[in-house]
Enzyme design. Structure first.
Site, PDB file in Angstrom:
ATOM      1  N   SER A 309       0.628   8.277   0.889  1.00 27.71           N
ATOM      2  CA  SER A 309       0.686   8.030  -0.539  1.00 27.71           C
ATOM      3  C   SER A 309      -0.620   7.394  -0.953  1.00 27.71           C
ATOM      4  O   SER A 309      -1.458   7.067  -0.118  1.00 27.71           O
ATOM      5  CB  SER A 309       1.840   7.094  -0.878  1.00 27.71           C
ATOM      6  N   LYS A 310      -0.770   7.217  -2.243  1.00 26.75           N
ATOM      7  CA  LYS A 310      -2.026   6.655  -2.716  1.00 26.75           C
ATOM      8  C   LYS A 310      -2.258   5.254  -2.154  1.00 26.75           C
ATOM      9  O   LYS A 310      -3.377   4.844  -1.935  1.00 26.75           O
ATOM     10  CB  LYS A 310      -2.040   6.641  -4.232  1.00 26.75           C
ATOM     11  N   ARG A 311      -1.159   4.550  -1.931  1.00 24.90           N
ATOM     12  CA  ARG A 311      -1.327   3.202  -1.377  1.00 24.90           C
ATOM     13  C   ARG A 311      -1.445   3.246   0.130  1.00 24.90           C
ATOM     14  O   ARG A 311      -1.670   2.256   0.773  1.00 24.90           O
ATOM     15  CB  ARG A 311      -0.122   2.306  -1.675  1.00 24.90           C
ATOM     16  N   HIS A 312      -1.178   4.407   0.672  1.00 24.13           N
ATOM     17  CA  HIS A 312      -1.090   4.438   2.121  1.00 24.13           C
ATOM     18  C   HIS A 312      -2.010   5.492   2.733  1.00 24.13           C
ATOM     19  O   HIS A 312      -1.572   6.556   3.138  1.00 24.13           O
ATOM     20  CB  HIS A 312       0.359   4.703   2.545  1.00 24.13           C
TER      21      HIS A 312
END
Length: 542
Positions: A309-312
């Site tokens: 994900s964008k955070r990951h």
RNA sequence: GGCCCGUUCGUCUAUCGGUUAGGACGCCAGGUUUUCAACCUGGAAAGACGAGUUCGAUUCUCGUACGGGCUGCCA
């Protein structure tokens, strides 16, 4: 006819040939598979996805209902513009592109911007740029889903007037409260609107949403080309909202209407939409439209197996460009992630186009592996056409905000390309190995190179240089001169190589010394050697 | 919680019930070499677990475990 513009890894003549035969393959396949729009099947017997790949595939030919008017495959990539184009999206786009272009079909691009809050033009640009870098060109204009809002609403209203949908006056608070309670009691959180069967006369004069009347018993089977048959009990489906209380359509309605209106024959998307497909099928059914062929592909996970994900750990496509991966390598790697064609690992676009098919897609999520990307990347650089590679290198330079190579340097670069490209996995590596081309005199050696320029080494260079003065400037000539010199001095050629590298490139890691001499030419070679022999090197930090 | 999907070497994957379970990346060792790299050769390395069906299961069925997804007036 598939586009060839991207195929930088192949000899243009050959590619054209390959593609013209490809066009024929595509034609046959297109007729064969064309738009096998399935009826909604109620196969009570088949309720597990027990079909293997081949069976899944054969279903296509066996139960296809009718081809579209044109008999042409139409796929689409439909990202929502809420961020950059991440690797999973890029792969979905690639699969759609490969599938359509490989059989002479169309690849459409639609921006799903119905969520006005979260959509941004910057994100749209980023996505477009990412696709452009990857060379995934679409047919026709980019369409905005939001702009079709009226048409979507019209469909909702049609359903309403036909009694297949109804107005629901329940407030959001009411529903939220219901869900909270249901959850705390461990009950199903599916909301059953009390307005489903309320007569119009009893409707209050209040805001409402339009909900579809979902079938309440029976099952819906998603005939998925990747996942097999997936059966969902209809009592698991709620009367989903079609039109919000402000009159705007929700995504679930918009996709169906757009896919239908755009003539999409194959929906290839992430399997996070698998359950949605059942809901969407209700709309197809209600409107009496043909259901497209579904292909829900597994998501890509990060190196640790967690969802990307964008955070990951997810990076935008352009980040990979900035890291210096060639687009062809990226395409190859992405295609191979979750899809396979026997043991083929390294292939050209033309081959991917010819081979790609839905039955080669695996069902389990894949992890992103940088090492393999690098390897493939290196192989693509190695087989790239020199001119195309130079151009892509320039693009890389400008993408990273660095100065492009001037005409003199790029001319030298293109003569040097043959001895550079086989040893670089990425553009930064290529650049590093091309230091001897890029750097200007006086060369400042790095630490390792400087060690090869001690007094003894410089002495060797000093003695060797005059011999080179009259050498025939060819590989054989240079090898002969240096070989004789080494013999006469009773030293191994290896002893000379280090100093030569250092003098010629200021680096310890370079192409062959002979290649460098050849590329540099006699004059420049001698100048560098003399310079290095004459003075103690200034050492560059690091 | 409910529903859906998945699970073969560290990673990507092959396998149409019978294979010494194959390939690729990476890793390790050796070779070659003009350092590094590249290259060549070799090696270690896998069917989540438990039942069942079968003469035979990685393959088919069921269960368990683990992972993922969906469950929005998000897409």
């Amino acid at each position: 006819m598939p586009s060839l513009a991207l195929n930088s890894t192949c000899d243009p003549g050959k590619s054209a040939q390959a593609l013209s035969s490809l066009g024929q393959i595509a034609k046959t396949q297109a007729t064969l598979l064309s738009c096998a729009a399935f009826r909604i099947l109620p196969p009570f017997g088949i309720c597990r996805n027990t079909l293997d790949r081949r069976q899944r595939y054969s279903i296509l030919g066996y139960e296809k209902v009718k081809p579209t008017m044109s008999g042409q495959v139409v796929t689409r990539f439909a990202p929502s513009p809420t961020g950059f184009l991440h690797i999973g999206g890029a792969r979905t786009a690639l699969f759609n592109w490969l599938f359509a272009r490989g059989r002479g079909g169309k690849f459409l691009l639609r921006i799903e911007d119905t969520d006005r809050e979260r959509s941004s033009p910057e994100a749209t640009d980023a996505i477009l740029q990412g696709l452009a870098w990857l060379g995934l060109d679409h047919d026709g204009d980019v369409t905005s889903q939001f702009e079709g809002a009226e048409r979507h609403a019209q469909v909702a209203k049609q359903l309403l007037s036909e009694g297949k949908a109804y107005k629901c006056f329940a407030s959001q608070d009411e529903i939220a409260a219901f869900r909270e309670q249901a959850r705390s009691e461990g009950k199903s959180t599916l909301y059953r609107s009390p307005w489903r069967d309320v007569a119009v006369e009893s409707h209050p004069d209040e805001p409402y949403v339009i909900r579809i009347k979902a079938p309440q018993d029976g099952t819906t089977v998603i005939r998925d080309q990747v996942q097999g048959d997936v059966t969902i009990r209809n009592d698991q489906l709620d009367d989903m909202i079609l039109l919000r209380s402000d009159g705007t359509p929700v995504y679930m309605l918009a996709v169906v209407v757009d896919d239908h209106d755009m003539g999409v024959t194959h929906v290839i998307r992430g399997d996070d939409h698998l359950n949605n497909a059942a809901r969407q099928m209700m709309i197809y059914q209600a409107m009496g439209w043909d259901v497209p062929v579904w292909a829900h592909i597994p998501l890509i996970h990060g190196a640790d197996g967690k969802k990307l994900s964008k955070r990951h750990g997810a990076l935008g496509a352009e980040e990979y460009q900035k890291m210096g991966y060639p687009a062809a390598g990226m395409r190859n790697y992405l295609a191979r992630l979750g899809w396979s064609h026997g043991d083929d690992e390294f292939f050209s676009d033309a081959q991917a186009l010819e081979w790609f098919d839905l039955d080669g897609i695996g069902k389990s999520p894949a992890r992103f592996d940088t090492k393999k990307l690098e390897n493939l990347s290196g192989q693509h650089i190695a087989v790239s056409d020199d001119a195309a590679l130079l151009q892509e290198l320039q693009d890389f330079l400008s993408a990273t905000g660095e100065d492009c190579l001037g005409s003199k340097k790029s001319a030298l670069m293109s003569t040097a390309m043959y001895c550079l490209k086989e040893r670089a996995k990425t553009f930064p590596e290529l650049l590093e190995k091309a230091t001897f081309v890029i750097a200007d005199r006086p060369l400042i050696p790095d630490q390792k190179a400087a060690k090869n320029l001690d007094a003894v080494s410089r002495c060797i260079l000093k003695e060797l240089t005059p011999q080179l003065q009259n050498a025939s400037w060819s590989r054989d000539g240079l090898e002969a001169v240096t070989g004789t010199f080494a013999e006469a001095k009773e030293i191994k050629f290896g002893k000379m190589a280090g100093p030569l590298r250092a003098a010629l490139a200021g680096r310890a890691v370079t192409p062959s010394v002979f290649d460098m001499m050849l590329v540099l030419g006699r004059e420049e070679t001698l100048a560098r050697l003399n310079e290095a022999a004459d003075k103690e090197p200034e050492v560059q930090d690091g």
